[in-house]
Design a protein around this motif. Structure first.
Motif, mmCIF file in Angstrom:
data_model
loop_
_atom_site.group_PDB
_atom_site.id
_atom_site.type_symbol
_atom_site.label_atom_id
_atom_site.label_comp_id
_atom_site.label_asym_id
_atom_site.label_seq_id
_atom_site.Cartn_x
_atom_site.Cartn_y
_atom_site.Cartn_z
ATOM 1 N N ARG A 130 -62.372 -101.212 107.941
ATOM 2 C CA ARG A 130 -61.820 -102.296 107.128
ATOM 3 C C ARG A 130 -62.544 -102.358 105.789
ATOM 4 O O ARG A 130 -63.669 -101.890 105.655
ATOM 5 C CB ARG A 130 -61.972 -103.656 107.829
ATOM 6 N N GLN B 245 -62.986 -105.192 97.883
ATOM 7 C CA GLN B 245 -63.063 -103.743 98.151
ATOM 8 C C GLN B 245 -64.374 -103.106 97.683
ATOM 9 O O GLN B 245 -64.378 -101.967 97.214
ATOM 10 C CB GLN B 245 -61.858 -103.009 97.542
ATOM 11 N N ARG C 165 -58.159 -106.554 105.840
ATOM 12 C CA ARG C 165 -57.330 -105.359 105.687
ATOM 13 C C ARG C 165 -58.009 -104.140 106.313
ATOM 14 O O ARG C 165 -59.205 -103.922 106.110
ATOM 15 C CB ARG C 165 -57.050 -105.067 104.197
ATOM 16 N N THR D 94 -53.054 -96.423 102.204
ATOM 17 C CA THR D 94 -52.407 -97.726 102.142
ATOM 18 C C THR D 94 -53.048 -98.678 103.139
ATOM 19 O O THR D 94 -53.046 -98.431 104.346
ATOM 20 C CB THR D 94 -50.896 -97.595 102.457
ATOM 21 N N LEU D 95 -53.595 -99.769 102.620
ATOM 22 C CA LEU D 95 -54.245 -100.768 103.467
ATOM 23 C C LEU D 95 -53.204 -101.527 104.286
ATOM 24 O O LEU D 95 -52.057 -101.668 103.878
ATOM 25 C CB LEU D 95 -55.020 -101.764 102.596
ATOM 26 N N GLU D 96 -53.648 -102.010 105.434
ATOM 27 C CA GLU D 96 -52.776 -102.828 106.283
ATOM 28 C C GLU D 96 -53.424 -104.192 106.489
ATOM 29 O O GLU D 96 -54.610 -104.279 106.834
ATOM 30 C CB GLU D 96 -52.568 -102.119 107.632
ATOM 31 N N PHE D 97 -52.652 -105.247 106.265
ATOM 32 C CA PHE D 97 -53.171 -106.601 106.445
ATOM 33 C C PHE D 97 -53.243 -106.934 107.936
ATOM 34 O O PHE D 97 -52.301 -106.683 108.686
ATOM 35 C CB PHE D 97 -52.279 -107.616 105.725
ATOM 36 N N GLU E 291 -55.145 -108.577 96.976
ATOM 37 C CA GLU E 291 -53.898 -108.823 97.708
ATOM 38 C C GLU E 291 -53.007 -107.594 97.800
ATOM 39 O O GLU E 291 -51.909 -107.665 98.349
ATOM 40 C CB GLU E 291 -53.121 -109.974 97.048
ATOM 41 N N GLY E 292 -53.457 -106.480 97.234
ATOM 42 C CA GLY E 292 -52.643 -105.285 97.254
ATOM 43 C C GLY E 292 -52.913 -104.416 98.472
ATOM 44 O O GLY E 292 -53.788 -104.717 99.291
ATOM 45 N N THR E 293 -52.166 -103.345 98.581
ATOM 46 C CA THR E 293 -52.330 -102.430 99.708
ATOM 47 C C THR E 293 -52.923 -101.082 99.290
ATOM 48 O O THR E 293 -53.082 -100.198 100.119
ATOM 49 C CB THR E 293 -50.984 -102.172 100.418
#
Lengths: 165, 165
Positions: A91, A96, B122, B135-138, A18-20
């Motif tokens: 993506r 991950q 993401r 930094t990932l983007e949802f 759930e992190g970025t």
């Protein structure tokens, strides 16, 4: 240019899912699976592995880089064949440990070392029972280039063709 | 019902790449990577592994089966969540060491154990240089079901949720 491999995750499932922070998880061999699909059609074109440097180079350049397990070296897709792979979107999945590349093909727009657009040019019919032989069916299997002309007879004969596309 | 694992290939590259015998190549752990995409949209939904029995069951039933590495057992996708995965088409790649499933989702049409349609919710922005944090983007990250309601708080808390979808 020096490239640094992205770090492996610290192991907190919530942060990973759930992190970025991009914290790709590499396997025991330092690799992460990567699936390439056509940004235009959605078809799966190929499957390969990346190491940390391949991920870093792909991010930096927007050109798909992979790790050749058989040759033990980094390769930029199309460096020999001219059939490059520009990343339209990258993506990662929930935990991950997989990457998905939406790509645009260059050159002959053929992704497979056999000369075909996609590596997935055969279907596996459903419905077979235990112990039955399964016969593959060729689909979308036209060659867009002749492997021998691109990679050379010698390398094809040596069986090193697979890793040179 | 007894199921027999399809054999590994004899090792002839030409037969593997250009033949019609389905001879999936399993890795040292007896697994083969499998990519599932939506038959309707082409998006990549999930990535998992199959063992020989999972391949055989998938072929027999048309319902996607996988091998859970963390639980060490076969699982039929959706057996617990109800979010089943019917295989519309199955393909293998040039060297028969990857499978591609085009699928139709059942239940809530959510494939990911986090409740989302796809595990790939993401994006990883391109253009970052060496050593830079990414930094990932949802994207397309709405939940179609609440994991706790489907899998239960206890299992979620135990961290076994990932392998139970």
């Amino acid at each position: 240019m020096t490239t640094s491999a992205p770090p492996s995750p610290a192991g907190d499932p919530a942060a990973i899912e759930e992190g970025t922070a991009f914290t790709p998880k590499f396997d025991a061999d330092g690799l992460i699976p990567a699936v390439a699909t056509s940004g235009a059609t959605g078809e799966v074109l190929m499957f390969a592995y990346m190491n940390g440097e391949a991920v870093a180079r792909t991010l930096e350049t927007g050109e798909a880089h992979f790790w050749s397990r058989s040759r033990g070296k980094l390769w930029r897709k199309g460096e020999e064949s001219g059939n490059t792979m520009r990343v339209v979107e990258l993506r990662t999945d929930c935990d991950q440990d997989v990457l998905w590349l939406k790509v645009e093909l260059g050159g002959a727009e053929a992704c497979c070392h056999t000369g075909r657009r996609s590596c997935f040019y055969r279907t596996v019919p459903l419905g077979g029972g235990p112990g039955q032989a399964v016969t593959l069916e060729f689909v979308e299997a036209d060659r867009l280039f002749e492997p021998e002309q691109v990679y050379g007879h010698a390398r094809a004969a040596k069986g090193t063709l697979k890793t040179s596309n």
